[in-house]
Design a protein around this motif. Structure first.
Motif, PDB file in Angstrom:
ATOM      1  N   ILE A 677     -11.076 -21.931  -4.549  1.00 19.88           N
ATOM      2  CA  ILE A 677     -10.311 -21.752  -3.315  1.00 19.88           C
ATOM      3  C   ILE A 677      -9.192 -20.732  -3.533  1.00 19.88           C
ATOM      4  O   ILE A 677      -8.971 -19.835  -2.705  1.00 19.88           O
ATOM      5  N   GLY A 678      -8.476 -20.854  -4.654  1.00 18.14           N
ATOM      6  CA  GLY A 678      -7.425 -19.886  -4.958  1.00 18.14           C
ATOM      7  C   GLY A 678      -7.971 -18.475  -5.066  1.00 18.14           C
ATOM      8  O   GLY A 678      -7.386 -17.522  -4.531  1.00 18.14           O
ATOM      9  N   ASP A 679      -9.113 -18.335  -5.749  1.00 12.53           N
ATOM     10  CA  ASP A 679      -9.745 -17.027  -5.894  1.00 12.53           C
ATOM     11  C   ASP A 679     -10.151 -16.467  -4.532  1.00 12.53           C
ATOM     12  O   ASP A 679     -10.008 -15.267  -4.266  1.00 12.53           O
ATOM     13  N   THR A 680     -10.640 -17.336  -3.656  1.00 10.33           N
ATOM     14  CA  THR A 680     -11.066 -16.905  -2.326  1.00 10.33           C
ATOM     15  C   THR A 680      -9.879 -16.391  -1.512  1.00 10.33           C
ATOM     16  O   THR A 680      -9.985 -15.377  -0.813  1.00 10.33           O
ATOM     17  N   VAL A 681      -8.753 -17.087  -1.600  1.00 12.26           N
ATOM     18  CA  VAL A 681      -7.542 -16.613  -0.915  1.00 12.26           C
ATOM     19  C   VAL A 681      -7.091 -15.279  -1.509  1.00 12.26           C
ATOM     20  O   VAL A 681      -6.665 -14.365  -0.798  1.00 12.26           O
ATOM     21  N   GLY A 682      -7.182 -15.170  -2.811  1.00 10.23           N
ATOM     22  CA  GLY A 682      -6.715 -13.958  -3.487  1.00 10.23           C
ATOM     23  C   GLY A 682      -7.607 -12.751  -3.307  1.00 10.23           C
ATOM     24  O   GLY A 682      -7.154 -11.616  -3.509  1.00 10.23           O
ATOM     25  N   ASP A 683      -8.872 -12.973  -2.920  1.00  9.02           N
ATOM     26  CA  ASP A 683      -9.799 -11.849  -2.793  1.00  9.02           C
ATOM     27  C   ASP A 683      -9.294 -10.751  -1.857  1.00  9.02           C
ATOM     28  O   ASP A 683      -9.227  -9.581  -2.252  1.00  9.02           O
ATOM     29  N   PRO A 684      -8.948 -11.060  -0.603  1.00  5.64           N
ATOM     30  CA  PRO A 684      -8.443  -9.982   0.260  1.00  5.64           C
ATOM     31  C   PRO A 684      -7.078  -9.465  -0.181  1.00  5.64           C
ATOM     32  O   PRO A 684      -6.722  -8.320   0.131  1.00  5.64           O
ATOM     33  N   PHE A 685      -6.308 -10.289  -0.903  1.00  5.17           N
ATOM     34  CA  PHE A 685      -5.017  -9.823  -1.418  1.00  5.17           C
ATOM     35  C   PHE A 685      -5.225  -8.652  -2.383  1.00  5.17           C
ATOM     36  O   PHE A 685      -4.625  -7.597  -2.239  1.00  5.17           O
ATOM     37  N   LYS A 686      -6.079  -8.901  -3.413  1.00  3.56           N
ATOM     38  CA  LYS A 686      -6.177  -7.940  -4.514  1.00  3.56           C
ATOM     39  C   LYS A 686      -7.157  -6.802  -4.266  1.00  3.56           C
ATOM     40  O   LYS A 686      -7.027  -5.738  -4.889  1.00  3.56           O
ATOM     41  N   ASP A 687      -8.118  -7.007  -3.389  1.00  3.48           N
ATOM     42  CA  ASP A 687      -9.166  -6.002  -3.225  1.00  3.48           C
ATOM     43  C   ASP A 687      -9.177  -5.324  -1.861  1.00  3.48           C
ATOM     44  O   ASP A 687      -9.962  -4.404  -1.643  1.00  3.48           O
ATOM     45  N   THR A 688      -8.355  -5.789  -0.933  1.00  2.00           N
ATOM     46  CA  THR A 688      -8.314  -5.149   0.384  1.00  2.00           C
ATOM     47  C   THR A 688      -6.895  -4.706   0.717  1.00  2.00           C
ATOM     48  O   THR A 688      -6.586  -3.515   0.717  1.00  2.00           O
ATOM     49  N   SER A 689      -6.011  -5.654   0.977  1.00  3.12           N
ATOM     50  CA  SER A 689      -4.678  -5.304   1.480  1.00  3.12           C
ATOM     51  C   SER A 689      -3.805  -4.639   0.426  1.00  3.12           C
ATOM     52  O   SER A 689      -3.169  -3.612   0.696  1.00  3.12           O
ATOM     53  N   GLY A 690      -3.739  -5.215  -0.786  1.00  5.46           N
ATOM     54  CA  GLY A 690      -2.888  -4.640  -1.829  1.00  5.46           C
ATOM     55  C   GLY A 690      -3.230  -3.189  -2.137  1.00  5.46           C
ATOM     56  O   GLY A 690      -2.368  -2.300  -2.029  1.00  5.46           O
ATOM     57  N   PRO A 691      -4.487  -2.886  -2.504  1.00  6.00           N
ATOM     58  CA  PRO A 691      -4.838  -1.497  -2.796  1.00  6.00           C
ATOM     59  C   PRO A 691      -4.708  -0.569  -1.590  1.00  6.00           C
ATOM     60  O   PRO A 691      -4.382   0.607  -1.749  1.00  6.00           O
ATOM     61  N   SER A 692      -4.965  -1.084  -0.383  1.00  8.41           N
ATOM     62  CA  SER A 692      -4.881  -0.230   0.802  1.00  8.41           C
ATOM     63  C   SER A 692      -3.454   0.212   1.077  1.00  8.41           C
ATOM     64  O   SER A 692      -3.234   1.269   1.676  1.00  8.41           O
ATOM     65  N   LEU A 693      -2.477  -0.595   0.666  1.00 16.78           N
ATOM     66  CA  LEU A 693      -1.080  -0.211   0.871  1.00 16.78           C
ATOM     67  C   LEU A 693      -0.724   1.046   0.087  1.00 16.78           C
ATOM     68  O   LEU A 693       0.153   1.818   0.499  1.00 16.78           O
ATOM     69  N   ASN A 694      -1.363   1.269  -1.076  1.00 17.13           N
ATOM     70  CA  ASN A 694      -1.142   2.526  -1.818  1.00 17.13           C
ATOM     71  C   ASN A 694      -1.372   3.711  -0.908  1.00 17.13           C
ATOM     72  O   ASN A 694      -0.604   4.681  -0.879  1.00 17.13           O
ATOM     73  N   ILE A 695      -2.483   3.642  -0.199  1.00 18.57           N
ATOM     74  CA  ILE A 695      -2.882   4.777   0.626  1.00 18.57           C
ATOM     75  C   ILE A 695      -2.030   4.864   1.875  1.00 18.57           C
ATOM     76  O   ILE A 695      -1.713   5.946   2.352  1.00 18.57           O
ATOM     77  N   LEU A 696      -1.640   3.708   2.413  1.00 23.19           N
ATOM     78  CA  LEU A 696      -0.792   3.720   3.610  1.00 23.19           C
ATOM     79  C   LEU A 696       0.481   4.517   3.358  1.00 23.19           C
ATOM     80  O   LEU A 696       0.846   5.381   4.171  1.00 23.19           O
ATOM     81  N   ILE A 697       1.171   4.241   2.246  1.00 18.97           N
ATOM     82  CA  ILE A 697       2.449   4.918   2.021  1.00 18.97           C
ATOM     83  C   ILE A 697       2.255   6.408   1.753  1.00 18.97           C
ATOM     84  O   ILE A 697       3.099   7.230   2.134  1.00 18.97           O
ATOM     85  N   LYS A 698       1.135   6.782   1.129  1.00 15.20           N
ATOM     86  CA  LYS A 698       0.878   8.210   0.900  1.00 15.20           C
ATOM     87  C   LYS A 698       0.381   8.885   2.171  1.00 15.20           C
ATOM     88  O   LYS A 698       0.755  10.027   2.467  1.00 15.20           O
TER      89      LYS A 698
END
Length: 717
Positions: A677-698
């Motif tokens: 369950i923890g891994d499932t919650v963390g999936d969009p954190f680490k592989d979608t939203s977190g990395p996408s923020l790199n590109i948002l700021i650039k």
């Protein structure tokens, strides 16, 4: 050289045995799914790029508000970013079954196949990136008319080729957001229904979402990560060139050296990255510490030699303040290493934070979630402090120990980002290796290979989880420095927009007049009232900070909706075809691949459009001061939030792996179910939203640069 060795490693990978018929069949499903996703994404992107190129052509030729180069550099940036992702995807999908087959022979063989296949991605990114930057610089120098003001001409050339970054940024956002939604929709669906409800192992061929899950690893962590770092790599070099041209505008000889230096450092970094790739090797029976040391050896060899080589290069160039600039390069490199190590500490199974989350799993899903959120929040401290200290040190050294020398100081920050990314060829290889190892483990599981083979692929997979988390931390750190350099470059672009509109002098408070062509960045900040006391700046900072959270919320909810469709599809297949769980019927893998593909394409559009429109609207409403406030707020909040999301997700993922290795009851225990369950919650954190923020700021910085002409003209009307 980068492209030659990428081709060489690709050919060596294809020469390895692909395995038996079942292994080839499984690999074929994954390859077909990955290519189907890319075809669909490129169709959507092509439409968006054609429309935007038409708009830019109208602004450039019809309204004369943009450089006439913009439509071409924009399309070129997007095309080569997509091309790098395509080559990486082709390699990764071909390498997985060969890695599994090599694991039947030995662990060293499997590591060589997977890591050198990952190196194809790394070397293609740096080869295409540096090649494009250098080619556009030479082309602009040849085609732009000569001018009596040689220094001003070079500033115009370097600010013009900055527009190459817009296409790369937009393509990177599509790849990261779309790929992140795809992979996590499939992963969550496969985990919740397969592992939790049906009680079948991960990568079990009876799970209808298993192929989509394997496809998603490549879509998100190969094509997405490659596009992300292609953008950072090009953006850091372009920003350093533009700021170097501005810093030494009065001395053309020194100016040309400042422009050439970041390209040359990147070129030397490519050669040293290739040496680093050859240094990665291990022995049979290696544990996680030994495998981490093997990858670290390649990265550290490259890093040590780039320190020495860049110092020699700057000395041979006879750069002004060569030692200070070299110090900035070293600062960026060390900053990247420390950020990567801090991320590794927060997410690896060998350290206390992840082990603490695993221990909390014995209390159930709630305590797992609480522990992961806490670890993620605490993990922001070291990266933020290190990047902040690195920024100050790089600025101070490059400015000649004079904080008032703002333009040269910011040149130091930009070249620190170049230093951080100089060995990207080997650094990205260690990240792209992860999904190859993960897919190799899936292939071995589905093909029913023996426990010895599975143990080897599990060791590589566990290492890949750590390198993926470290790579995300590295990408976030480099994005912060690159975005800061791009924000400084924005004011240089504004300078020439003012000159184009006939404003050749700035009227400062007290009646002081300063020539626009010779003005310092501090003069522009006074002229545009860029201060925290200006309500336009403050309001825009709030909007920029809000954008980081709104963007993350949109992408997380997009994963939830797409994952919901996947969960229902997997349940439907289990319900309507009972023979699937009995192993008597083959699941409809293609249907799950199609659901993830369609869901990703639909869900990625709104966040991407919002990221592009926000800087445009801010510039129209609040002017140059508002845009600087927006970029500052977005960078500050986005950087910290990205670290939190990526590290908490990575720690949850590895806590699950730690339990699966036999701790706290092992697989199928209550602690294991809670960790899933923890891994499932963390999936969009680490592989979608977190990395996408790199590109948002650039991307917001790049869009601001592109639209600077519109912003200036609008507020002069």
């Amino acid at each position: 050289m980068a492209l030659f060795f990428a081709w060489k490693f690709y050919g060596e990978m294809l020469a390895w045995d692909e395995g038996d018929e079942l292994m080839r069949k499984i690999a074929g499903h994954v390859r077909d799914g990955a290519m189907a996703y890319l075809r669909q994404q490129y169709k959507v992107m092509l439409l968006v790029f054609v429309v935007l190129a038409g708009l830019f052509a109208w602004l450039a030729y019809g309204m004369n508000l943009q450089t006439h180069w913009l439509p071409y550099t924009f399309l070129c940036g997007g095309f080569f970013s997509a091309l790098a992702g395509y080559f990486g995807m082709r390699t990764a999908t071909a390498a997985a079954s060969r890695t599994a087959a090599a694991a039947r022979q030995s662990l060293p063989a499997a590591l060589q196949v997977s890591f050198r296949s990952g190196a194809v991605m790394g070397l293609v990114v740096v080869g295409l990136g540096l090649g494009n930057v250098a080619a556009w610089f030479v082309l602009a120098d040849l085609l732009m008319p000569a001018s009596a003001d040689a220094g001003g001409r070079m500033v115009l050339i370097t600010t013009t080729i900055l527009t190459f970054g817009m296409g790369a940024s937009l393509q990177a956002l599509f790849s990261r957001v779309g790929g992140g939604i795809y992979t996590k929709a499939a992963d969550v669906g496969a985990d919740l229904v397969g592992k939790v409800e049906a009680g079948i192992p991960e990568d079990d061929p009876r799970n209808p979402a298993v192929i989509a899950d394997n496809v998603g690893d490549n879509v998100g962590d190969v094509a997405g990560m490659g596009a992300d770092l292609f953008e950072s790599y090009c953006g850091s070099i372009l920003a350093a060139c533009a700021l170097g041209a501005a810093a030494f505008v009065a001395t053309p000889d020194a100016q040309l050296k400042a422009i050439v230096a970041p390209m040359a450092i990147a070129g030397i970094g490519i050669m040293l990255s290739i040496i680093g790739v050859f240094a990665v090797k291990t022995e049979e029976g290696a544990d996680q510490h030994m495998l981490l040391a093997a990858l670290g050896r390649g990265i550290h060899i490259s890093a040590i030699f780039i320190v020495l080589a860049s110092g020699l290069l700057l000395w041979l160039l006879d750069m002004p303040n060569a030692m200070g600039v070299w110090g900035a390069v070293v600062t960026g490199l060390v900053t990247g290493i420390i950020v990567g190590r801090a991320t590794e500490y927060s997410t690896a199974t060998t350290f206390k934070p992840t082990q603490h989350i695993a221990a909390q799993a014995e209390g159930g899903p709630a305590t797992v979630i609480i522990a992961g959120v806490g670890v993620g929040m605490l993990s922001t401290a070291i990266p933020v402090l290190v990047v902040g200290a690195g920024t100050l040190l790089a600025f101070f050294l490059a400015s000649g120990l004079d904080f008032a020398n703002m333009t040269q100081g910011l040149y130091g920050v930009a070249i620190a980002a170049v230093g951080m990314l100089s060995t990207l060829g080997v650094t990205l290889a260690s990240d792209a290796y992860g999904p190859i190892a993960d897919n190799a483990g899936g292939n071995a599981e589905m093909a029913g290979l023996g426990p010895e083979v599975r143990n080897r692929t599990d060791a590589l997979d566990s290492l890949g989880n750590t390198t993926a988390a470290t790579g995300k931390g590295f990408a976030i750190g480099s994005a912060a420095l690159t975005a800061l350099a791009l924000t400084a470059s924005y004011l240089e672009v504004v300078r020439f927009e003012l000159l184009k509109n006939g404003i050749d002098q700035l009227a400062l408070p007290g009646g002081q007049m300063v020539a626009t062509a010779q003005a310092q960045l501090a003069d522009f900040m006074i002229y545009f009232n860029i201060t925290l006391l200006n309500p336009k700046v403050l309001a825009a900072m709030f909007v920029g900070s809000m954008m980081a959270f709104v963007f993350s919320g949109l992408t997380i909810m997009a994963v939830g909706r797409a994952a919901g469709m996947m969960v229902e599809e997997v349940r439907r297949q289990f319900r309507e075809t009972p023979g699937i769980l009995e192993g008597k019927a083959e699941p409809d893998y293609a249907r799950c691949v199609a659901i993830s593909t369609v869901g990703a394409q639909r869900e990625m559009l709104f966040p991407s459009i919002l990221a592009v429109l926000t800087p445009v609207l801010t510039g129209a409403l609040l002017g140059v001061a508002g845009v600087v406030g927006l970029l500052t707020g977005g960078l500050s909040a986005g950087f910290v939030l990205a670290i939190f999301l990526s590290n908490s997700g990575g720690a949850w993922d590895n806590a699950k792996k730690y339990i699966e290795s036999g701790r706290h009851g092992g697989k199928n225990s209550l602690a294991h179910r809670a960790s899933v369950i923890g891994d499932t919650v963390g999936d969009p954190f680490k592989d979608t939203s977190g990395p996408s923020l790199n590109i948002l700021i650039k991307l917001m910085s790049t869009v601001a640069i592109i639209m600077a002409g519109v912003t200036v003209s609008f507020h002069l009307m």
